[in-house]
Each structure stands twice: as C-alpha cells, then as structure tokens.
Design a protein around this motif. Structure first.
Motif, PDB file in Angstrom:
ATOM      1  N   SER A 229       0.827  -1.209   0.000  1.00 60.23           N
ATOM      2  CA  SER A 229       0.000   0.000   0.000  1.00 60.23           C
ATOM      3  C   SER A 229       0.860   1.258   0.000  1.00 60.23           C
ATOM      4  N   PRO A 230       0.375   2.364  -0.612  1.00 59.99           N
ATOM      5  CA  PRO A 230       1.138   3.615  -0.558  1.00 59.99           C
ATOM      6  C   PRO A 230       1.132   4.255   0.824  1.00 59.99           C
ATOM      7  N   PHE A 231       0.047   4.035   1.593  1.00 63.27           N
ATOM      8  CA  PHE A 231      -0.094   4.666   2.913  1.00 63.27           C
ATOM      9  C   PHE A 231      -0.902   3.694   3.768  1.00 63.27           C
ATOM     10  N   TRP A 232      -1.880   4.140   4.559  1.00 65.46           N
ATOM     11  CA  TRP A 232      -2.721   3.226   5.314  1.00 65.46           C
ATOM     12  C   TRP A 232      -3.435   2.285   4.350  1.00 65.46           C
ATOM     13  N   CYS A 233      -3.629   1.048   4.781  1.00 65.01           N
ATOM     14  CA  CYS A 233      -4.208   0.040   3.882  1.00 65.01           C
ATOM     15  C   CYS A 233      -5.732   0.143   3.792  1.00 65.01           C
ATOM     16  N   LEU A 234      -6.427   0.054   4.906  1.00 67.50           N
ATOM     17  CA  LEU A 234      -7.888   0.114   4.934  1.00 67.50           C
ATOM     18  C   LEU A 234      -8.304   1.156   5.954  1.00 67.50           C
ATOM     19  N   PHE A 249      -2.882  -9.698   5.054  1.00 69.62           N
ATOM     20  CA  PHE A 249      -2.044  -8.539   4.751  1.00 69.62           C
ATOM     21  C   PHE A 249      -0.617  -8.975   4.450  1.00 69.62           C
ATOM     22  N   ASP A 250      -0.021  -8.312   3.472  1.00 71.10           N
ATOM     23  CA  ASP A 250       1.406  -8.440   3.193  1.00 71.10           C
ATOM     24  C   ASP A 250       1.861  -7.047   2.748  1.00 71.10           C
ATOM     25  N   ALA A 251       1.934  -6.131   3.718  1.00 70.75           N
ATOM     26  CA  ALA A 251       2.120  -4.698   3.420  1.00 70.75           C
ATOM     27  C   ALA A 251       3.210  -4.156   4.332  1.00 70.75           C
ATOM     28  N   HIS A 252       4.381  -3.854   3.760  1.00 70.98           N
ATOM     29  CA  HIS A 252       5.552  -3.554   4.591  1.00 70.98           C
ATOM     30  C   HIS A 252       6.155  -2.183   4.320  1.00 70.98           C
ATOM     31  N   ASN A 253       5.420  -1.307   3.659  1.00 66.86           N
ATOM     32  CA  ASN A 253       5.925   0.050   3.453  1.00 66.86           C
ATOM     33  C   ASN A 253       5.737   0.892   4.705  1.00 66.86           C
ATOM     34  N   LYS A 254       6.371   2.061   4.726  1.00 64.80           N
ATOM     35  CA  LYS A 254       6.186   2.985   5.838  1.00 64.80           C
ATOM     36  C   LYS A 254       4.712   3.395   5.922  1.00 64.80           C
ATOM     37  N   ASN A 255       4.193   3.432   7.161  1.00 62.97           N
ATOM     38  CA  ASN A 255       2.804   3.826   7.429  1.00 62.97           C
ATOM     39  C   ASN A 255       1.796   2.848   6.848  1.00 62.97           C
ATOM     40  N   ASN A 256       2.191   1.616   6.655  1.00 62.69           N
ATOM     41  CA  ASN A 256       1.248   0.600   6.177  1.00 62.69           C
ATOM     42  C   ASN A 256       0.452   0.013   7.338  1.00 62.69           C
ATOM     43  N   ASP A 257      -0.303   0.878   8.047  1.00 61.15           N
ATOM     44  CA  ASP A 257      -1.264   0.367   9.018  1.00 61.15           C
ATOM     45  C   ASP A 257      -2.203  -0.608   8.313  1.00 61.15           C
ATOM     46  N   ASP A 279       1.232  -0.434  12.287  1.00 62.09           N
ATOM     47  CA  ASP A 279       0.263  -0.970  13.235  1.00 62.09           C
ATOM     48  C   ASP A 279      -0.700  -1.941  12.544  1.00 62.09           C
ATOM     49  N   ASN A 280      -1.098  -2.976  13.265  1.00 61.77           N
ATOM     50  CA  ASN A 280      -2.111  -3.889  12.732  1.00 61.77           C
ATOM     51  C   ASN A 280      -3.480  -3.221  12.726  1.00 61.77           C
ATOM     52  N   VAL A 281      -3.961  -2.848  13.895  1.00 60.06           N
ATOM     53  CA  VAL A 281      -5.199  -2.068  14.016  1.00 60.06           C
ATOM     54  C   VAL A 281      -4.855  -0.778  14.735  1.00 60.06           C
ATOM     55  N   ALA A 282      -5.122   0.358  14.100  1.00 63.28           N
ATOM     56  CA  ALA A 282      -4.852   1.672  14.692  1.00 63.28           C
ATOM     57  C   ALA A 282      -6.182   2.423  14.796  1.00 63.28           C
ATOM     58  N   ILE A 283      -6.676   2.571  16.007  1.00 56.38           N
ATOM     59  CA  ILE A 283      -7.983   3.182  16.236  1.00 56.38           C
ATOM     60  C   ILE A 283      -7.782   4.666  16.490  1.00 56.38           C
TER      61      ILE A 283
END
Length: 459
Positions: A229-234, A249-257, A279-283
């Motif tokens: 992902s370019p930024f947060w995923c979902l 998920f397989d998302a390892h870029n910076k800020n890939n919440d 983060d996995n889940v960021a509320i």
C-alpha cells in the motif's frame, strides 16, 4: 506530583492504591455514562446483502493480461450496478492494471475470484481530480484513494483475490518529501481553515490510502489479500456497521497500518491475518482542534480471533482528539514480531478521552514493550491533555519483553488512572514496571520474570 517508578523482575501481584485527587486530576468526561455491552454491539453489526445479480468485469471490456488499463471497465461496471439497483461485480482470475482509482457506488459488492489481482498505476495524475479525504487525522482534499467509497451504503469487497498498491518503489519515496505538506495540513487544522480551501494533490506529497470508505454505512470487507500500500491500507473514516473478516495482509511500506477505524462506530474485525510494516489495528478519532470540535468519538470496536504481526498489535491514537471508547480486543495471537502488544498514545495537543478499553485472552511472543500507555507521546504538545482511564487487561501471556513489561505514563495535570491488569504473565522483561503520573493502577495475579517460590529458611 505523584510518581511511581518500579523496576526489576519476579513480581507476582502489586496494587498501586489511588492517591488523593489533586488539582488537575478532575475527569474531563462522564465516567458514569452507560456504554453498550459487547453483545449489544455485535447484535447491531450486520453484513450487507446484495441483489442476486452479477456483472462480469470481462463484459465491460476488461483486460486480464496485466497490460491493458481497466479503469474504464470498473467504472462501467459500477455504473451498471447503480442503474440496475445493485449487484455483484465479479473479477475473474487474471492480472488487472488500473490507471487510477476505483470509485464505489451503493448496493455493490466487488468480488475478486481466487487468482484475480488488481494492481494500480504509479502516475499521480491518474488520481486527480482531488477528492474529499483525510490525512493523519485532518480532513482535506487530496489524491483519490485507490479504492474509494464516499457517502455510500451497502458496499463490500470480497473474494480470495489480491489488491496490490504496487507502491514500494514509487509512492513510498514520497515519504521523504511530505514534511511541508504535512505541516501545512496541521496548521490548517488548528487555524480552522475551511475544508474547501484545504486543497492538496498536485504539488504536494501526501500519499493516498489504498482503500478508504468515507461516510459510509453497512460495509463488508472479507478474505482479500492486501499488499504494498502507498499509505494506510484500509481506512474506515466516519463509517458505521462495518464487518472486516478473514483479510490477509502483506504490506511492509512505511505507514502501512492494516485497519484504521476513525470517527467510526460499530466495527467488527475478526479472523484477520496481519503482516504489516506498521500498526495492525490503529484506532483513531481525528487530531487537534478539528478532532476536538468534531466531538465524534470512535466507539464500539471489536477485534477478535486475529493473528497479529508487524510493528504494533493494537494501537489507540495518536490522532484521537474526538475520543476513543468501548474497544474490545480478545482471543488474538501474535504470529510473529511485534514491537508492542497494546499501545495507547496521545499528547497534550489532542485533548479528548480514551476509556473503557478491554484487552482479553491474548498471547504475545517477543516484544519490546508488552503494554505501553502514554499521554505524552513524543514528549510534545501543550494545552489539551487527554483523559485516559478505565483500561482492563486480562488473561495475557507474553514470552519476553526486551524493554518493559508494563509502562503507564500520565501527565502531571491529569494522571492516567484506573488501569487493571489481571492474570498477566510476562516470562522475561528487562524492566518490569514504569509507572509515572498514574494512580489506581491495579495488578492482580501478575507475574513478570518468573514466580517466586516460598521464602527460604534463615541461615
């Protein structure tokens, strides 16, 4: 200023009794408010149902060879679904390049069959004109998220296929250029600049989200693989009645919440396999002046039966100025590295309240800190201290905390209070406890660094 600092290993049970109320300790929220139970929340969360009507993407001129642009095909299928009153857009196995965003319409399920991969162009011009969105907790107009729904109802992404941002060698490079635009967005937030004047996009470097649902209701996201992902995923922004189930998920870029619920309520996240660079889940719930003014807390979030792996497992903050409350995390297992298991963070720029957080039956492996709660994140900010209270951690096992087992850092003017740890075992830790500006931190059946045996006889 009351301050506790405990270090060492081998603690079985400890209670820090409440200190007397001091000036600045008075709560900023109504602690007597009756909140919904987990069962009441689950009864309200119902996945959307769609008309039994399929729209095969290949019928709209789609190319599955990974070379042809499929933006027009997705747009045509969405239009057909809207005109027919809803249905399911089926993406067969194949490689689908999309030069620009996919914009949802209501009453539509996007179904990716196993072997289907949707991947996106890296040309910023393809994501213009700008759309209403947000960035790090501030509402603004920016490049469109790659998959985007705005003010929709009854929408879903399902299937065993993949959504690939293709961003590691393109969009990710923007992170080193974003600072000026990032600071501009924060100034606009605190200066209450009208939303229609917060125009970013071309000439700025704020990376778009991979998937964003904004002001939507009745949402299902199930089974798909999300990567690069370019930024947060979902990003679930101002959403209600959301089910996220079985994602990978397989998302390892910076800020890939992995998943970011923000200003949202009634969200169920279950059976997700995380593998994220952040983060996995960021509320979250907005930041600074805008977040406090919105007064729209993120609430009634349930995370269960998930496999955690990435930077942090469950995070609340740091953008949380509207408040976060009534969060239930249960029956989760760390499937690999985590820096922290539960991380609650805010600073005195935010204000707001974090309360009624339940973290139950979780297994952690090797972490840096098992539990970290701070209202002075990055040691910055002033004027708007967050009220953090009523956090309940129960039935948690951690093999090793290479730094600290339990950290609670409040603020002198408003201490973190009423945090309960019950039946918690951390086999090994460099520092057992670090409690500062905290009161009524209750520990029952807590073991860090092993259990002590009976006292030895005097020699």
């Amino acid at each position: 200023m009351s301050r506790y600092l405990l270090t060492g290993l081998g603690l079985l049970a400890l209670m820090c009794l409440p200190s007397c109320m001091q000036q600045g300790d008075s709560p900023s929220g109504d602690e007597t408010q009756v909140l919904d139970t987990k069962e009441e929340i689950l009864a309200r969360i119902v996945a959307p149902v769609f008309p039994e009507r399929d729209f095969l993407l290949s019928d709209f001129g789609a190319s599955a060879d990974g070379l042809g642009d499929n933006k027009a095909a997705f747009a045509a299928a969405m239009t057909a679904s809207r005109e027919a009153g809803g249905g399911r857009i089926v993406v067969p196995a194949g490689e689908y390049l999309v030069n620009g965003p996919i914009h949802f319409v209501s009453n539509t399920e996007l179904h990716l069959e196993e072997g289907a991969r949707i991947f996106f162009s890296s040309d910023p011009q393809h994501y213009l004109p700008v759309v209403p969105t947000s960035w790090e907790g501030t509402l603004l107009h920016n490049y469109s998220p790659f998959v985007y729904a705005y003010q929709c109802e009854n929408i879903a992404i399902t299937g065993k296929g993949r959504i690939d941002g293709e961003s590691s060698e393109t969009w990710q490079l923007w992170r080193d250029k974003q600072k000026d635009s990032q600071l501009l967005s924060r100034r606009m937030n605190n200066d209450a600049v009208p939303l229609e004047e917060r125009i970013f996009g071309e000439g700025h470097y704020l990376r778009p989200h991979l998937i964003q649902f904004y002001d939507c209701r009745n949402i299902l996201v199930e089974d798909v693989l999300i990567e690069d992902s370019p930024f947060w995923c979902l990003h679930l922004l101002m959403c209600e009645n959301v089910t996220v189930r079985g994602l990978r998920f397989d998302a390892h870029n910076k800020n890939n919440d992995g998943i970011d619920p923000e200003y949202s309520r009634d969200v169920l996240i279950e059976k997700v396999v995380f593998n994220n660079g952040d983060d996995n889940v960021a509320i979250k719930a907005g930041r600074d002046h805008e977040g406090r003014s919105m007064a729209r807390p993120t609430e009634n979030i349930i995370v269960r039966d998930c496999q955690l792996q990435g930077l942090h497992g469950i995070v609340i903050g740091s953008e949380m100025a509207s408040g976060v409350r009534n969060v239930f995390v249960e029956d989760c297992v760390a499937g690999g590295y985590l820096k922290r298991g539960l991380y609650i963070k805010s600073n005195p720029d935010r204000g707001g309240e974090i309360s009624n957080i339940y973290f139950n039956n979780v297994q952690l492996d090797v972490v840096e800190d098992a539990f970290f709660i701070t209202s002075f994140y990055h040691q910055e900010g002033e004027g708007h201290v967050t009220h953090i209270h009523d956090v309940f951690v129960e039935n948690v096992y951690c093999r090793e905390a290479t730094a600290a087992g339990i950290v609670v850092h409040g603020f002198p003017e408003l201490k973190v209070h009423d945090v309960h740890f019950t039946n918690v075992t951390i086999e090994k830790a460099d520092i057992a406890f670090d409690l500062q500006d905290a009161r009524n931190i209750v520990l029952e059946d807590v073991s860090i660094g092993g259990q002590a045996g009976p006292p030895t006889w005097a020699q």
